[in-house]
Write an enzyme that holds these catalytic residues in place. Structure first.
Site, PDB file in Angstrom:
ATOM      1  N   LYS A   1      -2.558   3.977   5.341  1.00  0.00           N
ATOM      2  CA  LYS A   1      -1.233   4.310   5.851  1.00  0.00           C
ATOM      3  C   LYS A   1      -0.478   4.997   4.714  1.00  0.00           C
ATOM      4  CE  LYS A   1       2.631   2.708   5.605  1.00  0.00           C
ATOM      5  NZ  LYS A   1       3.269   4.023   5.310  1.00  0.00           N
TER       6      LYS A   1
ATOM      7  N   GLU B   1      -0.264  -1.936  -7.338  1.00  0.00           N
ATOM      8  CA  GLU B   1       0.217  -1.165  -8.499  1.00  0.00           C
ATOM      9  C   GLU B   1       1.678  -0.874  -8.210  1.00  0.00           C
ATOM     10  OE1 GLU B   1       1.585   1.356 -10.657  1.00  0.00           O
ATOM     11  OE2 GLU B   1       0.328   2.890  -9.746  1.00  0.00           O
TER      12      GLU B   1
ATOM     13  N   CYS C   1       6.108   5.526 -11.994  1.00  0.00           N
ATOM     14  CA  CYS C   1       6.170   4.145 -12.475  1.00  0.00           C
ATOM     15  C   CYS C   1       5.886   4.059 -13.976  1.00  0.00           C
ATOM     16  CB  CYS C   1       5.211   3.274 -11.668  1.00  0.00           C
ATOM     17  SG  CYS C   1       3.602   4.018 -11.518  1.00  0.00           S
TER      18      CYS C   1
HETATM   19  P1  ADP Z   1       9.466   3.352  -2.514  1.00  0.00           P
HETATM   20  O1  ADP Z   1      10.658   2.475  -2.720  1.00  0.00           O
HETATM   21  O2  ADP Z   1       8.963   3.960  -3.743  1.00  0.00           O
HETATM   22  O3  ADP Z   1       9.555   4.259  -1.338  1.00  0.00           O
HETATM   23  P2  ADP Z   1       7.927   1.501  -1.012  1.00  0.00           P
HETATM   24  O4  ADP Z   1       7.305   0.307  -1.616  1.00  0.00           O
HETATM   25  O5  ADP Z   1       9.049   1.281  -0.058  1.00  0.00           O
HETATM   26  O6  ADP Z   1       8.304   2.381  -2.227  1.00  0.00           O
HETATM   27  O7  ADP Z   1       6.866   2.411  -0.290  1.00  0.00           O
HETATM   28  C1  ADP Z   1       5.530   2.538  -0.706  1.00  0.00           C
HETATM   29  C2  ADP Z   1       4.646   2.463   0.504  1.00  0.00           C
HETATM   30  O8  ADP Z   1       4.827   1.196   1.104  1.00  0.00           O
HETATM   31  C3  ADP Z   1       4.945   3.483   1.604  1.00  0.00           C
HETATM   32  O9  ADP Z   1       3.735   3.894   2.191  1.00  0.00           O
HETATM   33  C4  ADP Z   1       5.770   2.677   2.578  1.00  0.00           C
HETATM   34  O10 ADP Z   1       5.673   3.164   3.897  1.00  0.00           O
HETATM   35  C5  ADP Z   1       5.097   1.337   2.476  1.00  0.00           C
HETATM   36  N1  ADP Z   1       5.933   0.213   2.910  1.00  0.00           N
HETATM   37  C6  ADP Z   1       7.251   0.018   2.714  1.00  0.00           C
HETATM   38  N2  ADP Z   1       7.659  -1.122   3.298  1.00  0.00           N
HETATM   39  C7  ADP Z   1       6.567  -1.667   3.894  1.00  0.00           C
HETATM   40  C8  ADP Z   1       6.318  -2.849   4.661  1.00  0.00           C
HETATM   41  N3  ADP Z   1       7.285  -3.709   4.938  1.00  0.00           N
HETATM   42  N4  ADP Z   1       5.060  -3.058   5.119  1.00  0.00           N
HETATM   43  C9  ADP Z   1       4.063  -2.191   4.825  1.00  0.00           C
HETATM   44  N5  ADP Z   1       4.233  -1.086   4.108  1.00  0.00           N
HETATM   45  C10 ADP Z   1       5.451  -0.812   3.636  1.00  0.00           C
END
Ligand code: ADP
Length: 475
Positions: free
Chosen positions: A168, A244, A278
């Protein structure tokens, strides 16, 4: 989306738009998938596992090598797509595509080096064969800041090990993910081995990934709160986990270092990807006697960094990913200035003229940053370089270690003992000594503490996708 070897729509038929962060223009759309789609993708990966895991290492290696060739040949086209979708300057996008391709080549080689062991027993009538086998179906969640290399860094070793996968990608950069899948399809990856579910809302997909018993491992790159949540849910279901996560890298300039060289290094490193990395240096600890020379060189360099559309020649800093990112950086800078820091260069968002419809923040240099400021503790994901002046060499490593993060750290010194002792004392997974690019496909990448669990790249990277099996023989 890509499921069982076919490009397909989501089960609802809904889609979401993808925009250019420099202009706000809509540049494409992708299917808005949900739990049904994630389950369908896992079913495909699960069905393909038996066959893919029993291919020879050489067959898997050949596909990865072919993918490397295709990605390398398409580097220009992929870099343009990345600049359009993610915003980084074209040259930086090109560098990222090369870095991404390196993982395909490295793991095409590593695939052929997964070996077991023949071990002795306490009993004279027994022998042991130790096998290294793929863990099974891997679920991958990737970020938008490095939208191609973060995919190959996971897909390369997973495929080399014999795993099948469901990805995803980040909702901000699904077009780059689609382009990576096109590369694998052209390289001849069999149906079901790689699958991709795109979605505007990642949460339902994350729920399926962490709960479906057919998924045996989750690998995630992104923010610490989301990684912690996914790792927790996956651990509750006893899945293997690699995460990571965020970082807050210190950059220490020792009294024996050349402050001008260090400042040039910091200025070159800090603004890569608009600081949205990061491993970006977020706390520049400069010894008192070098503060003036370091600050002066930094100020000159930062003033020359041009913000703008990544397609414009000479642009060093592209847009941030979205408005929330700009607002976070703005709040950190405002807080620092209100508490006594000086914005020697920049210090504000850019929203006039060519910047009006994008998400831009001016390349910024702050001096006089102290522990009381938010930016000292909170991860900075933007083009802001904060200088902290320190007096005691004995204390600076403790200051650098005083963070919940532990990903990258940088040290500038001309004394070999200082370099070794400091590198040993820093609680970070990646250390650059007089080096602003301590990464490569062939070395481990990963963090300690809240920066994550596990390593990517290198031989360690493939271990994350392997199970160990002990087989006893009575002889
Ligand atoms: P950033 O703040 O750098 O955007 P995120 O951790 O929100 O980082 O996003 C990194 C990845 O995690 C993306 O692919 C995002 O869609 C996914 N993501 C964010 N929230 C969720 C969640 N609750 N469950 C699964 N994947 C998530």
């Amino acid at each position: 989306m890509f499921i069982n070897g076919e490009w397909c729509e989501s089960s609802t038929g809904n889609s979401f738009e993808v925009t250019d962060p420099a202009t706000g223009a809509v540049i494409g759309s992708m299917p808005d998938g949900g739990t049904d789609d994630a389950e369908r993708a896992i079913t495909a990966a699960d069905a393909a596992f038996a066959q893919w895991s029993s291919t020879t290492a050489r067959e898997r290696s050949d596909i990865l090598l072919k993918a490397w060739q295709i990605m390398t040949a398409r580097a220009g086209e992929l870099a343009e797509l990345m600049t359009r979708e993610q915003g980084k300057p074209l040259k930086a996008a090109r560098n990222e595509v090369n870095y991404a391709a390196d993982f395909l080549r490295f793991y095409s080689e590593e695939a052929t080096r997964v070996a077991g062991e023949w071990l002795p027993s306490q009993r004279s009538d027994q022998r042991f064969l130790i096998l290294r086998q793929p863990v099974g179906v891997v679920a991958m969640v990737t970020p938008w800041n490095y939208p191609i290399s973060m995919l190959t860094r996971k897909m390369g070793p997973a495929l080399a090990a014999g795993c099948t996968l469901v990805l995803k990608p980040a909702e901000d950069t699904p077009l780059c993910a689609k382009a990576v899948f096109d590369v694998f399809v052209e390289a001849g990856i069999p149906a079901g081995v790689i699958n991709m579910v795109t979605a505007k809302d990642p949460k339902p997909i994350g729920e399926v990934f962490t709960s479906d018993p057919r998924v045996r491992k989750i690998t995630f790159t992104g923010s610490t709160p989301v990684g912690r949540m996914l790792a927790g849910k996956a651990a509750a279901n006893l899945k293997r986990v690699s995460v990571e996560l965020g970082g807050h890298a210190p950059f220490i300039v020792f009294p024996d270092a050349d402050p001008v060289r260090a400042a040039k290094g910091a200025a070159a490193l800090k603004f890569l990807n608009s600081g949205q990395a990061c491993i970006s240096p977020n706390r520049l600890y400069v010894s008192e006697q070098h503060a003036e020379a370091f600050t002066e060189t930094m100020a000159e360099r930062v003033a020359k960094v041009n913000a703008g559309n990544g397609f414009t020649e000479g642009v060093g800093v592209g847009p941030l990913v979205n408005e929330a990112a700009v607002a976070k950086v703005e709040a950190q800078v405002d807080d620092a200035v209100a508490k006594g820091a000086a914005a020697l260069v920049g210090g504000h968002r850019l929203n006039e003229g060519e910047f009006a419809s994008g998400h831009f923040f001016a390349p910024t240099l702050l001096s006089g940053v102290t522990e009381s400021m938010t930016i000292y503790r909170e991860e900075t994901f933007g083009p802001v370089a904060p200088i902290i002046t320190y007096g005691s060499v004995e204390e600076v490593v403790s200051l650098a270690n005083d963070t919940e993060y532990g990903l990258a750290a940088y040290v500038y010194t001309n004394d070999i003992s200082t370099a070794i002792r400091t590198a040993e004392g820093l609680r970070f997974g990646i250390i650059g000594v007089n080096d602003v690019n301590p990464t490569s496909a062939s070395v481990p990448f990963g963090g300690m503490k809240d920066s994550g669990i596990g390593r990517e790249g290198s031989h360690d990277g493939i271990e994350e996708y392997l199970e160990t099996k002990s087989i006893g023989f009575a002889v």
